[in-house]
Write a protein that holds these residues in place. Structure first.
Motif, mmCIF file in Angstrom:
data_model
loop_
_atom_site.group_PDB
_atom_site.id
_atom_site.type_symbol
_atom_site.label_atom_id
_atom_site.label_comp_id
_atom_site.label_asym_id
_atom_site.label_seq_id
_atom_site.Cartn_x
_atom_site.Cartn_y
_atom_site.Cartn_z
ATOM 1 N N THR A 111 -8.186 -20.201 7.273
ATOM 2 C CA THR A 111 -7.221 -19.797 6.058
ATOM 3 C C THR A 111 -7.878 -18.629 5.060
ATOM 4 O O THR A 111 -7.193 -17.951 4.613
ATOM 5 C CB THR A 111 -7.206 -21.098 5.196
ATOM 6 N N VAL A 117 -2.211 -17.207 3.318
ATOM 7 C CA VAL A 117 -2.548 -18.719 3.740
ATOM 8 C C VAL A 117 -3.290 -19.264 2.657
ATOM 9 O O VAL A 117 -4.105 -18.459 2.283
ATOM 10 C CB VAL A 117 -3.209 -18.573 5.044
ATOM 11 N N ALA A 118 -3.379 -20.362 2.449
ATOM 12 C CA ALA A 118 -4.089 -21.149 1.480
ATOM 13 C C ALA A 118 -5.622 -21.079 1.662
ATOM 14 O O ALA A 118 -6.161 -22.128 2.351
ATOM 15 C CB ALA A 118 -3.658 -22.460 1.128
ATOM 16 N N ALA A 121 -7.195 -23.887 -0.647
ATOM 17 C CA ALA A 121 -6.544 -25.288 -0.544
ATOM 18 C C ALA A 121 -7.292 -26.215 0.135
ATOM 19 O O ALA A 121 -7.531 -25.898 1.301
ATOM 20 C CB ALA A 121 -5.118 -25.204 0.102
ATOM 21 N N LEU A 180 2.752 -25.207 1.026
ATOM 22 C CA LEU A 180 1.505 -24.390 1.310
ATOM 23 C C LEU A 180 2.346 -23.822 2.872
ATOM 24 O O LEU A 180 2.002 -22.822 3.486
ATOM 25 C CB LEU A 180 0.380 -25.166 1.891
ATOM 26 N N LYS A 183 4.889 -21.260 2.231
ATOM 27 C CA LYS A 183 3.914 -19.973 1.422
ATOM 28 C C LYS A 183 4.746 -19.540 0.318
ATOM 29 O O LYS A 183 4.597 -18.554 -0.179
ATOM 30 C CB LYS A 183 3.898 -18.623 2.633
ATOM 31 N N GLN A 186 0.647 -20.151 -3.329
ATOM 32 C CA GLN A 186 -0.570 -20.019 -2.654
ATOM 33 C C GLN A 186 -1.594 -19.957 -3.767
ATOM 34 O O GLN A 186 -1.418 -19.449 -4.819
ATOM 35 C CB GLN A 186 -0.869 -18.879 -1.601
ATOM 36 N N ASP A 189 -2.077 -17.220 -6.843
ATOM 37 C CA ASP A 189 -0.750 -16.789 -7.227
ATOM 38 C C ASP A 189 -0.615 -16.993 -8.753
ATOM 39 O O ASP A 189 -1.122 -18.080 -9.380
ATOM 40 C CB ASP A 189 0.444 -17.243 -6.747
ATOM 41 N N THR A 209 -1.289 -29.856 -7.972
ATOM 42 C CA THR A 209 -1.719 -28.575 -8.124
ATOM 43 C C THR A 209 -2.246 -28.288 -9.308
ATOM 44 O O THR A 209 -1.662 -28.703 -10.442
ATOM 45 C CB THR A 209 -0.309 -27.769 -7.826
ATOM 46 N N ARG A 236 4.614 -12.661 -5.362
ATOM 47 C CA ARG A 236 5.414 -12.823 -4.260
ATOM 48 C C ARG A 236 6.700 -11.814 -4.447
ATOM 49 O O ARG A 236 7.226 -12.086 -5.448
ATOM 50 C CB ARG A 236 5.875 -14.081 -3.683
#
Length: 365
Positions: A111, A117-118, A121, A180, A183, A186, A189, A209, A236
């Motif tokens: 990841t 990709v997280a 996370a 996740l 997307k 992430q 962000d 979160t 994003r």
């Protein structure tokens, strides 16, 4: 019936146990040496593998030495069986923990090496770690001779009751996986929720979160609520964004001159201030004939959401100073009132010639 214990048996058992301990020590030194070489490589996977082997291999050597020592002693069949099972469980436990570390480490490595990709996370690592530990636990039960088929059946039947009791927790879990996987959000962000919370996403775990505000406070949002709310993601589809600054000049200004001076200030800010986008093309757009000014919008480019505050700060200071040098006037808002026979009449009422019953004079804005 077993034979009597002799001195030779104790010597052989001691040699076997000492050999296992010595092998564990030497293997640990070897793996430490390999770990130093693995640190020099760019791939994270070899570090994870060596770290896992550093735990399981010495324990396997100790278990092998202990098993050899037990075999050298004149133990009964029952005691020998119990000793072997205990050592086997020890090796299975060490291998399970090591495998959980390897899988979680590889998930983190993958990841972190892929964009979008997280990377930080923990939800994926926690899920894989729990699955590996559960498999190791079932293997340990099977080694003890306990049939796991009834256990799996009981878990399947009781899973429905557990799901009903933990429906909120499971909803947050699957919501986090959905967030996740899609997307949309992430870690890293900058997001803003319709309820007003905004900040950088710190982590997405199995339940919630964590968002860090610009004031450095942490906001904890359940995954289910985050999945259902309206949200703006300022990272994003790309991290760079544009911001709008509203400006106004007086009606007696030369608009061509105003546009040229403003463009020069924008270009200066874009090239000299940290966080700006140097390749951003300056843009000035006139749009409104206001009460006392001609309004226009200045479009600025920033590299990241939090950079906009510094960019606006510097742009307003430099634009104000440059307008004063060029003689461009920024009028203050004003409203004209008329006095008739001691009564204050607002402009919109002056057209009809009437005044309301309850009249108050307006002040400059």
């Amino acid at each position: 019936m077993t034979r009597a214990l002799t001195m030779d048996d104790l010597v052989l058992a001691g040699i076997a146990l000492a050999s296992g301990l010595l092998a564990a020590f030497l293997l640990r030194m070897l793996l430490r040496w390999l770990g130093r070489h693995a640190d020099r490589t760019r791939w994270r996977g070899d570090d994870v593998a060596v770290d896992a082997l550093r735990m399981v291999v010495p324990w396997a050597a100790v278990a092998a030495g202990a098993a050899s020592a037990a075999a050298a002693l004149p133990l009964t069949r029952t005691v020998q069986h119990n000793v072997n099972q205990t050592l086997t469980l020890l090796v299975i436990f060490a291998a399970t923990v090591a495998a959980a570390r390897v899988v979680a480490g590889l998930v983190r490595s993958v990841t972190q090496s892929r964009s979008g990709v997280a990377g930080s996370a923990t939800i994926f690592m926690n899920i894989t770690r729990i699955l590996v530990l559960a498999i190791g636990f079932l293997v340990g039960l099977q080694t003890l001779g306990i049939s796991i088929a009834p256990l799996l059946t009981a878990l399947g039947v009781g899973g429905l009751a557990v799901a009903l009791a933990l429906q909120d927790t499971l909803a947050n879990l699957f919501a986090g996986i959905h967030i996740l996987a899609s997307k949309t959000v992430q870690p890293g962000d900058y997001i803003r929720l319709s309820s007003g919370e905004e900040g950088y996403v710190e982590d997405i775990n199995w339940r919630q979160t964590t968002v860090r505000e610009l004031s450095n406070n942490l906001v904890v949002i359940p995954n289910g609520q985050l999945a259902k709310t309206n949200m703006t993601n300022f990272m994003r589809p790309e991290q760079q964004l544009t911001i709008l600054v509203q400006v106004g000049v007086s009606y007696d200004s030369d608009l061509e001159h105003v546009e040229r001076v403003t463009t020069e200030v924008v270009a200066e800010v874009m090239t000299e201030i940290t966080g700006a986008v140097p390749e951003h093309e300056p843009a000035v757009r006139f749009h409104t004939f206001g009460d006392s000014r001609i309004g226009f919008t200045v479009i600025l480019g920033v590299g990241e959401f939090s950079d906009q505050y510094r960019i606006k700060h510097e742009f307003i200071k430099r634009l104000h100073r440059r307008y004063r040098e060029e003689g461009i006037r920024i009028p203050s808002p004003a409203r004209t009132v008329a006095l008739q026979q001691g009564t204050v009449v607002l402009p919109q009422q002056r057209d009809t010639g009437t005044a309301p019953d309850d009249m108050t004079a307006s002040r400059p804005i």
